[in-house]
Enzyme design. Structure first.
Site, short mmCIF file in Angstrom:
data_model
loop_
_atom_site.label_atom_id
_atom_site.label_comp_id
_atom_site.label_asym_id
_atom_site.label_seq_id
_atom_site.Cartn_x
_atom_site.Cartn_y
_atom_site.Cartn_z
N HIS A 27 0.86 -1.19 0.00
CA HIS A 27 0.00 0.00 0.00
C HIS A 27 0.89 1.23 0.00
O HIS A 27 1.32 1.70 1.05
CB HIS A 27 -0.93 -0.02 1.22
CG HIS A 27 -1.95 1.08 1.22
ND1 HIS A 27 -3.09 1.03 1.99
CD2 HIS A 27 -2.00 2.28 0.57
CE1 HIS A 27 -3.80 2.13 1.79
NE2 HIS A 27 -3.14 2.91 0.95
N HIS A 29 1.45 4.78 -2.72
CA HIS A 29 1.01 5.49 -3.93
C HIS A 29 2.19 6.16 -4.61
O HIS A 29 2.96 6.87 -3.94
CB HIS A 29 -0.03 6.55 -3.56
CG HIS A 29 -1.26 5.96 -2.93
ND1 HIS A 29 -2.42 5.73 -3.61
CD2 HIS A 29 -1.50 5.53 -1.65
CE1 HIS A 29 -3.33 5.20 -2.80
NE2 HIS A 29 -2.78 5.06 -1.60
N HIS A 205 -9.58 0.91 -1.21
CA HIS A 205 -9.49 1.61 0.07
C HIS A 205 -10.88 1.59 0.70
O HIS A 205 -11.83 2.14 0.13
CB HIS A 205 -9.07 3.07 -0.14
CG HIS A 205 -7.62 3.27 -0.45
ND1 HIS A 205 -6.96 2.61 -1.45
CD2 HIS A 205 -6.69 4.08 0.13
CE1 HIS A 205 -5.70 3.01 -1.49
NE2 HIS A 205 -5.50 3.90 -0.54
N GLU A 208 -11.42 3.24 6.04
CA GLU A 208 -10.43 4.22 6.51
C GLU A 208 -11.23 5.40 7.09
O GLU A 208 -11.31 5.53 8.31
CB GLU A 208 -9.53 4.69 5.35
CG GLU A 208 -8.52 5.75 5.74
CD GLU A 208 -7.83 6.40 4.53
OE1 GLU A 208 -8.37 6.35 3.42
OE2 GLU A 208 -6.75 7.01 4.74
N ASP A 287 1.82 4.04 2.70
CA ASP A 287 0.79 4.83 2.02
C ASP A 287 1.39 5.91 1.12
O ASP A 287 1.50 5.70 -0.08
CB ASP A 287 -0.19 5.46 3.03
CG ASP A 287 -1.57 5.70 2.44
OD1 ASP A 287 -1.78 5.32 1.29
OD2 ASP A 287 -2.42 6.24 3.15
N ASP A 288 1.79 7.06 1.68
CA ASP A 288 2.26 8.19 0.87
C ASP A 288 3.56 8.72 1.47
O ASP A 288 3.59 9.83 2.03
CB ASP A 288 1.18 9.27 0.86
CG ASP A 288 -0.09 8.78 0.18
OD1 ASP A 288 -0.11 8.72 -1.05
OD2 ASP A 288 -1.03 8.42 0.90
N1 HPA Z 1 -6.66 7.11 1.29
C1 HPA Z 1 -7.45 7.81 0.46
N2 HPA Z 1 -6.97 8.43 -0.62
C2 HPA Z 1 -5.66 8.35 -0.86
C3 HPA Z 1 -4.81 7.65 -0.03
C4 HPA Z 1 -5.35 6.98 1.07
O1 HPA Z 1 -4.63 6.24 1.78
N3 HPA Z 1 -3.56 7.78 -0.54
C5 HPA Z 1 -3.67 8.52 -1.65
N4 HPA Z 1 -4.94 8.87 -1.86
ZN ZN Z 2 -3.71 4.79 0.27
#
Ligand code: HPA
Ligand code: ZN
Length: 359
Positions: A27, A29, A205, A208, A287-288
């Site tokens: 996970h 991006h 996703h 969350e 994640d990011d």
């Molecule tokens: N959640 C929702 N949108 C997103 C995410 C995430 O983890 N990462 C990049 N866009």
């Molecule tokens: Zn994500």
């Protein structure tokens, strides 16, 4: 006396060792992995004016919606195949430095397509970056095409069709990100069914900033094999038991949930420990990383420290990443062998008992 040899009487610093473990990342991006300097340079080259002077200021957000607004600005700063090649290469360079040996990485072409960039240009650059990284770096990566859920099901189906025309060994599946607020995930049933018919793997996703029900819809309506985040599954005990029994992997991103989604105050109070205790196959991911200013090594270290896990547990979490991946069976076997050997190298360097005898 400090002669440089490990002190066998001191308790091991599991957080420090966890940073150095070999890892799988499922996970992460592409656009959220961008280095701020790179975004500043590419935006300038493409005549895109960023709303801040210092690109690091761009990477400031206080909840998922403000994060997504910045994410869109980043996506819209990219234009050429060379931009995507560079972004891909740098993302994998940073991942390899954090110990990632295998990654399945999302990319979100919807935004640039909206700016008139053909998806073929995006994909050409990404493939070039992947090839180059695999030659230069110790990391292997497959891509997942991420659908922007607020854009609706029509563009989603077009993106799935494109994904279906590509080499499955490079573009392995589809996902869906962005907010869950005011989104009915059932609207994507046809797009995801099409993905299934085309032999693409499916994840989304869910759970969350949306309820546990979205996890159930992901499984029952969208046919997902994995759930990204999914932490709110715990709000539904029956679903929690089902996800645990079926060993549906959750790609959990503890630091992201603190700094992006604001789900909890710190990693120590994150539901990750409760998910694992419930028997769920919860993996650790970043994640990011570029936008957060972190890497997956920070997530591993904070999970180890936050939950007081021992090294064996952290190694098991790393091995679970292999199991949760979509790599072919022979590649998973090779990764497992390699990880076990690397665990013992690390243990022996730290003066700890070996986990596995060398074969
Ligand atoms: N959640 C929702 N949108 C997103 C995410 C995430 O983890 N990462 C990049 N866009
Ligand atoms: Zn994500």
């Amino acid at each position: 006396m400090d002669d440089g040899s490990p002190d066998r009487t001191a308790p091991p610093d599991v957080a420090a060792l966890a940073r150095r473990l070999p890892k799988v990342e499922l996970h992460c991006h592409l656009e959220g992995s961008a280095r701020p300097e790179t975004i500043a340079e590419l935006a300038r080259n493409n005549g895109v004016v960023l709303p801040v002077e210092d690109p690091r200021e761009l990477f400031e957000f206080h909840d998922l919606n403000s994060f997504i607004a910045v994410y869109e600005i980043i996506c819209r700063s990219l234009r050429t195949a060379e931009d995507f090649r560079r972004l891909t290469y740098e993302a994998l360079d940073d991942g390899a430095a954090a110990g990632v040996r295998y990654r399945e990485m999302f990319f979100s072409p919807g935004f640039v397509i909206g700016m008139g960039v053909p998806i073929e240009v995006v994909w050409e650059g990404i493939v070039a970056g992947l090839r180059e990284a695999e030659t230069d770096l110790d990391i292997r990566c497959r891509m997942i095409l991420d659908i922007d859920k607020p854009s609706g099901p029509a563009p989603a189906e077009a993106l799935v069709r494109f994904a279906g025309t590509q080499d499955r060994d490079v573009l392995i599946g589809v996902g869906g990100d962005s907010t869950e607020r005011d989104i009915d995930h059932r609207a994507f049933a046809e797009a995801f069914a099409l993905a299934g018919r085309l032999g693409l793997r499916r994840t989304v996703h869910a759970g969350e900033d949306g309820p546990a029900e979205n996890v159930a819809i992901a499984l029952d309506v969208l046919g997902c094999e994995r759930i990204d985040h999914g932490v709110r599954v715990l709000e539904d005990p029956e679903l929690t038991a089902r996800v645990a029994a079926a060993q549906v992997p959750l790609t959990v991103c503890p630091i992201s949930n603190v700094v992006i989604a604001n789900l909890c105050a710190d990693v120590a109070s994150h539901p990750f420990g409760a998910l694992r205790a419930a028997g769920i196959l919860a993996t650790v991911n970043s994640d990011d990383p570029g936008m957060q200013g972190t890497t997956i090594a920070d997530d591993y270290a904070q999970v180890a420290a936050g939950f007081g896990y021992d090294l064996t547990t952290m190694e098991t979490i790393a091995l679970d990443g292999i199991g949760a991946s979509w790599a072919p069976a022979d590649e998973k076997d090779a990764l497992r062998k390699r990880f076990l050997a690397e665990f013992d190298e690390l243990r022996s360097e730290a003066g700890l008992a070996l986990r596995h005898e060398p074969t």
